[in-house]
Enzyme design. Structure first.
Site: not given
Length: 278
Positions: A77, A166, A168
């Site tokens: 990634d 994503d 987090e």
């Protein structure tokens, strides 16, 4: 003829002494100014966040997957942090899939997106894009729409993976972006449902178990539809968030070859193709 002076020596000394407090105040103010703490140097600029930005700080790192793992497929990634990527080098090393950061919040798009997204595709990889969530700036629906409009779409060509969310640690402030656990679950659901309505696919959810537990209360309700991409820099992926019995992808290091962030797909290449095809 006597010379006239503006005052005696005693007068001049008196005026100088009266000026001392003002000078002292000025010096004290200057000393306080220079003693003030500088802004934190380790707070990144908005837009610079990337997958795994908080993993080492919060979960640490230790070990790499053993070579005896079940059949898995290597991936990477990338974000603007990597700049122009040497895709041929990665392909020759065995990397077969990639995710590229497309957007963050509703204020940032990756300036290297075209080189990374098209470059991975052109060497033969199966690729997708991801969105770095900032739940404290705009709604989940707004960010899902922004993501789809800036590289996060999906096409049934067998080479495009569904978009990834994503979600987090917040690199710019409080870990959970100021959300309660129920508020965070609602935000994620808003993003997931909007992305699904726009593309026909449910997004992959990238997260770490410790963050998920802290910030969603270890909510299990997304496991039925959303593939899990787990972040853990260790010899195994560890305990998974509630609801998921297995991971689809695992980001296992931020210090791999060519680009730092390397991942395992939980299956052979035909399973990567299956996820791309929906």
């Amino acid at each position: 003829m006597p010379v006239h002076r503006s005052g005696t020596g005693t007068d001049r000394r008196s005026r100088a002494l009266r000026r001392l407090p003002a000078v002292g105040i000025l010096l004290a103010a200057l000393s306080l100014l220079f003693a003030l703490p500088a802004p934190a140097a380790d707070t990144p600029a908005r837009g610079s966040a990337r997958m795994g930005i908080g993993v080492i700080a919060h979960d640490g790192q230790g070990g790499l997957p053993s070579s005896g793992d079940a059949t898995q497929t290597e991936g990477v990634d990338v974000s603007a942090y990597q700049g122009n990527v040497a895709w041929s080098t990665l392909w020759n090393s065995g990397v077969r899939w990639a995710y590229v950061k497309a957007s963050e919040g509703t204020y940032y798009t990756n300036p290297y997106f075209a080189q990374q997204y098209n470059g991975s595709y052109n060497v033969g990889m199966i690729r997708g894009s991801y969105h770095f969530a900032t739940p404290d700036t705009t709604s989940g629906a707004t960010q899902a729409s922004y993501f789809v409009s800036h590289g996060g779409g999906w096409s049934r060509d067998g080479r495009t993976l569904p978009g990834a969310l994503d979600i987090e640690w917040n690199p710019y402030g409080a870990a959970c972006f100021g959300k309660s656990t129920s508020g965070m679950v609602s935000w994620i659901a808003d993003f997931v449902n909007t992305y699904h309505s726009l593309t026909g696919r449910y997004p992959v959810i990238y997260t770490a178990t410790s963050w998920w537990t802290q910030c969603t209360g270890n909510y299990a309700g997304f496991a039925a539809n959303n593939p899990l991409w787990i972040a853990r820099y260790a010899s195994d992926p560890g305990t998974l968030p509630a609801g998921w019995g297995y991971y689809t992808m695992w980001q296992y290091t931020s210090s791999g070859p060519t680009v730092g962030d390397h991942d395992k797909f939980n299956g052979a290449l035909d399973r990567v193709v299956a996820l791309a095809n929906g």
